[in-house]
Design a protein around this motif. Sequence first.
Motif, PDB file in Angstrom:
ATOM      1  N   MET A   7       0.851  -1.197   0.000  1.00  0.00           N
ATOM      2  CA  MET A   7       0.000   0.000   0.000  1.00  0.00           C
ATOM      3  C   MET A   7       0.886   1.245   0.000  1.00  0.00           C
ATOM      4  SD  MET A   7      -2.976   1.388  -0.034  1.00  0.00           S
ATOM      5  CE  MET A   7      -4.003  -0.068   0.052  1.00  0.00           C
ATOM      6  N   LYS A   8       0.410   2.235  -0.739  1.00  0.00           N
ATOM      7  CA  LYS A   8       1.138   3.503  -0.775  1.00  0.00           C
ATOM      8  C   LYS A   8       0.426   4.458   0.193  1.00  0.00           C
ATOM      9  CE  LYS A   8       2.354   6.919  -4.326  1.00  0.00           C
ATOM     10  NZ  LYS A   8       1.379   7.901  -4.698  1.00  0.00           N
ATOM     11  N   TYR A   9       1.199   5.337   0.827  1.00  0.00           N
ATOM     12  CA  TYR A   9       0.608   6.303   1.761  1.00  0.00           C
ATOM     13  C   TYR A   9       0.993   7.711   1.315  1.00  0.00           C
ATOM     14  CZ  TYR A   9      -0.323   2.129   4.383  1.00  0.00           C
ATOM     15  OH  TYR A   9      -0.795   0.885   4.718  1.00  0.00           O
ATOM     16  N   ASN A  10       0.027   8.612   1.398  1.00  0.00           N
ATOM     17  CA  ASN A  10       0.266   9.993   0.960  1.00  0.00           C
ATOM     18  C   ASN A  10      -0.027  10.953   2.109  1.00  0.00           C
ATOM     19  OD1 ASN A  10       0.803   9.308  -1.763  1.00  0.00           O
ATOM     20  ND2 ASN A  10      -1.383   9.170  -2.196  1.00  0.00           N
ATOM     21  N   LEU A  11       0.740  12.021   2.142  1.00  0.00           N
ATOM     22  CA  LEU A  11       0.486  13.080   3.136  1.00  0.00           C
ATOM     23  C   LEU A  11      -0.833  13.769   2.824  1.00  0.00           C
ATOM     24  CD1 LEU A  11       3.633  15.257   3.905  1.00  0.00           C
ATOM     25  CD2 LEU A  11       2.169  14.055   5.544  1.00  0.00           C
ATOM     26  N   PHE A  12      -1.676  13.939   3.828  1.00  0.00           N
ATOM     27  CA  PHE A  12      -2.967  14.592   3.629  1.00  0.00           C
ATOM     28  C   PHE A  12      -2.783  16.102   3.783  1.00  0.00           C
ATOM     29  CE2 PHE A  12      -7.175  16.100   4.351  1.00  0.00           C
ATOM     30  CZ  PHE A  12      -8.053  15.182   3.810  1.00  0.00           C
ATOM     31  N   GLY A  13      -2.500  16.755   2.684  1.00  0.00           N
ATOM     32  CA  GLY A  13      -2.326  18.219   2.688  1.00  0.00           C
ATOM     33  C   GLY A  13      -1.316  18.668   3.720  1.00  0.00           C
ATOM     34  N   SER A  20      -3.675   6.074   3.519  1.00  0.00           N
ATOM     35  CA  SER A  20      -3.489   5.138   2.402  1.00  0.00           C
ATOM     36  C   SER A  20      -4.032   5.749   1.108  1.00  0.00           C
ATOM     37  CB  SER A  20      -4.204   3.819   2.691  1.00  0.00           C
ATOM     38  OG  SER A  20      -5.544   4.052   3.072  1.00  0.00           O
ATOM     39  N   ALA A  21      -3.383   5.426  -0.008  1.00  0.00           N
ATOM     40  CA  ALA A  21      -3.782   5.985  -1.306  1.00  0.00           C
ATOM     41  C   ALA A  21      -5.139   5.447  -1.760  1.00  0.00           C
ATOM     42  CB  ALA A  21      -2.711   5.673  -2.347  1.00  0.00           C
ATOM     43  N   ILE A  22      -5.535   4.287  -1.229  1.00  0.00           N
ATOM     44  CA  ILE A  22      -6.899   3.777  -1.440  1.00  0.00           C
ATOM     45  C   ILE A  22      -7.611   3.903  -0.102  1.00  0.00           C
ATOM     46  CG2 ILE A  22      -8.276   1.687  -1.814  1.00  0.00           C
ATOM     47  CD1 ILE A  22      -7.115   2.228  -4.403  1.00  0.00           C
ATOM     48  N   GLU A  35     -13.706  -7.543  -3.038  1.00  0.00           N
ATOM     49  CA  GLU A  35     -13.488  -6.179  -3.550  1.00  0.00           C
ATOM     50  C   GLU A  35     -12.333  -5.484  -2.826  1.00  0.00           C
ATOM     51  OE1 GLU A  35     -18.079  -5.463  -4.975  1.00  0.00           O
ATOM     52  OE2 GLU A  35     -17.212  -4.006  -3.593  1.00  0.00           O
ATOM     53  N   VAL A  36     -12.170  -5.799  -1.536  1.00  0.00           N
ATOM     54  CA  VAL A  36     -11.016  -5.259  -0.794  1.00  0.00           C
ATOM     55  C   VAL A  36      -9.739  -5.744  -1.487  1.00  0.00           C
ATOM     56  CG1 VAL A  36      -9.710  -5.361   1.377  1.00  0.00           C
ATOM     57  CG2 VAL A  36     -12.225  -5.170   1.441  1.00  0.00           C
ATOM     58  N   ASN A  37      -9.700  -7.056  -1.760  1.00  0.00           N
ATOM     59  CA  ASN A  37      -8.495  -7.640  -2.354  1.00  0.00           C
ATOM     60  C   ASN A  37      -8.211  -7.035  -3.734  1.00  0.00           C
ATOM     61  OD1 ASN A  37      -8.123  -9.216  -0.113  1.00  0.00           O
ATOM     62  ND2 ASN A  37      -9.266 -10.957  -0.936  1.00  0.00           N
ATOM     63  N   GLU A  38      -9.293  -6.808  -4.517  1.00  0.00           N
ATOM     64  CA  GLU A  38      -9.109  -6.257  -5.870  1.00  0.00           C
ATOM     65  C   GLU A  38      -8.595  -4.813  -5.809  1.00  0.00           C
ATOM     66  OE1 GLU A  38     -12.621  -8.936  -7.954  1.00  0.00           O
ATOM     67  OE2 GLU A  38     -12.999  -6.819  -7.507  1.00  0.00           O
ATOM     68  N   ALA A  39      -9.151  -4.038  -4.867  1.00  0.00           N
ATOM     69  CA  ALA A  39      -8.724  -2.631  -4.757  1.00  0.00           C
ATOM     70  C   ALA A  39      -7.263  -2.560  -4.332  1.00  0.00           C
ATOM     71  CB  ALA A  39      -9.607  -1.890  -3.756  1.00  0.00           C
ATOM     72  N   ASP A  88      -1.297  -2.277  -5.413  1.00  0.00           N
ATOM     73  CA  ASP A  88       0.003  -2.950  -5.339  1.00  0.00           C
ATOM     74  C   ASP A  88       0.627  -3.155  -6.721  1.00  0.00           C
ATOM     75  OD1 ASP A  88      -0.209  -2.909  -2.646  1.00  0.00           O
ATOM     76  OD2 ASP A  88      -0.892  -4.984  -2.424  1.00  0.00           O
ATOM     77  N   GLY A  89      -0.251  -3.351  -7.730  1.00  0.00           N
ATOM     78  CA  GLY A  89       0.286  -3.590  -9.078  1.00  0.00           C
ATOM     79  C   GLY A  89       0.478  -2.300  -9.858  1.00  0.00           C
ATOM     80  N   PHE A  90       0.353  -1.182  -9.180  1.00  0.00           N
ATOM     81  CA  PHE A  90       0.427   0.113  -9.880  1.00  0.00           C
ATOM     82  C   PHE A  90       1.836   0.409 -10.382  1.00  0.00           C
ATOM     83  CE2 PHE A  90       1.537   4.645  -9.321  1.00  0.00           C
ATOM     84  CZ  PHE A  90       0.790   5.160 -10.372  1.00  0.00           C
TER      85      PHE A  90
END
Length: 368
Positions: free
Chosen positions: A1-7, A14-16, A248-252, A257-259
């Motif tokens: 999972m990728k994590y992004n700073l929220f502003g 998490s990015a999702i 659907e959790v796994n698909e998202a 992960d495959g990005f």
Amino acid sequence: MKYNLFGKTGVSVSAIGMGGMRFKDQSDVDGCAGIVKAAYDKGITYFDTASGYGKSEELYGVAFNEMKKSRSERPFYVATKSSKPTPEGVRQDLETSLKRMNLDYIDFYHVWCIINPGSYEKRKIGGAIREFEKLKSEGLIKHICVSSHMTGEEIAAMLNDYPFEGLLVGYSAMNFSYRERALDAASKMNAGIVVMNPLGGGIIPQNPDRFSFIRTQEKESVVEGALRFLLNDSRITTTLVGLSSIQEVNEAVAAMDGFKPISQDKVNTMRNHLKDAFNELCTGCRYCDKCPAKVPVPKLMDAYNHTVLRGKDQASIDRLQWHWGITPDDPVLHACTECGICEEACTQKLPIRERIKAIQKAAAAVKS
Ligand code: SF4
Ligand code: SF4
């Protein structure tokens, strides 16, 4: 999972993110709570809900009771909303949400569902936004955010008026043109950007052939392609996916992960392709938005896209009502004088007057 700073908040999410409005069987408390926990266990840390999403807050609350045991090592963040225009209403909504979710505070509390500039003014004048500030000073909410269905320009004007810390907005491969300016404005002021409805209200997965251009990797589904189109956009902090099963959790999570980053050339090609492939669709460019009779042509034509893609007159009416806040008896649906100015300006050369008439007919059918 990728994590992004929220502003500017200093928080990474998490990015999702999990959207909490799509639980299928809300009476299955353990099953629904299990989906939330599975998302958390897979690394999703942003959980969005609202008091109006049925039992969503209560179901989240059951899961959060478990998740709180590991919250200090594995943080998670909760977003919910209030659409009340008065201070009393906002406070009451917050207290209800806290109780339902067994929480002491809400991380991202949203001024909910700003559908037009008038509804924003109403929250301001009514004291709702001041109450958000008070709740923040009391530690009951951590960050003040806003969710809106307005056009990109209208959202940009609102952000210019009030420095919200986060923006929740519908944005997808299908409608990005409508909201481009909102994302630019939020990004410029370093607000967190959360995207909802990433699959265009189900239109993208329902039309895999038409949206095949969005795939950038072999064996990628259009759903993965549409999510990765958003994951590739560095302005977006998190993309909400309405998860209704563990599959659907796994698909998202697999889409994340495959990005693989998509080159700017490819993104530009995809954006242009949207224009070529959907000749009969409104692209949201807004060149027509200068109607002397004040008809919100881009909103009506966006709604008509749904009729084109779904093949049902009712689809336009649903879109107008639930996305743009325009009801079947709204006078703007009947204000067109057929002057033709919008059609002259239309980059897609759409038969706008004909489509407005079709919308009027569908609206009349709903009312009768
Ligand atoms: S044709 Fe109708 S919608 Fe278009 S500009 Fe004229 S009045 Fe407005
Ligand atoms: S000019 Fe045409 S394509 Fe552009 S927003 Fe208006 S109706 Fe849609």
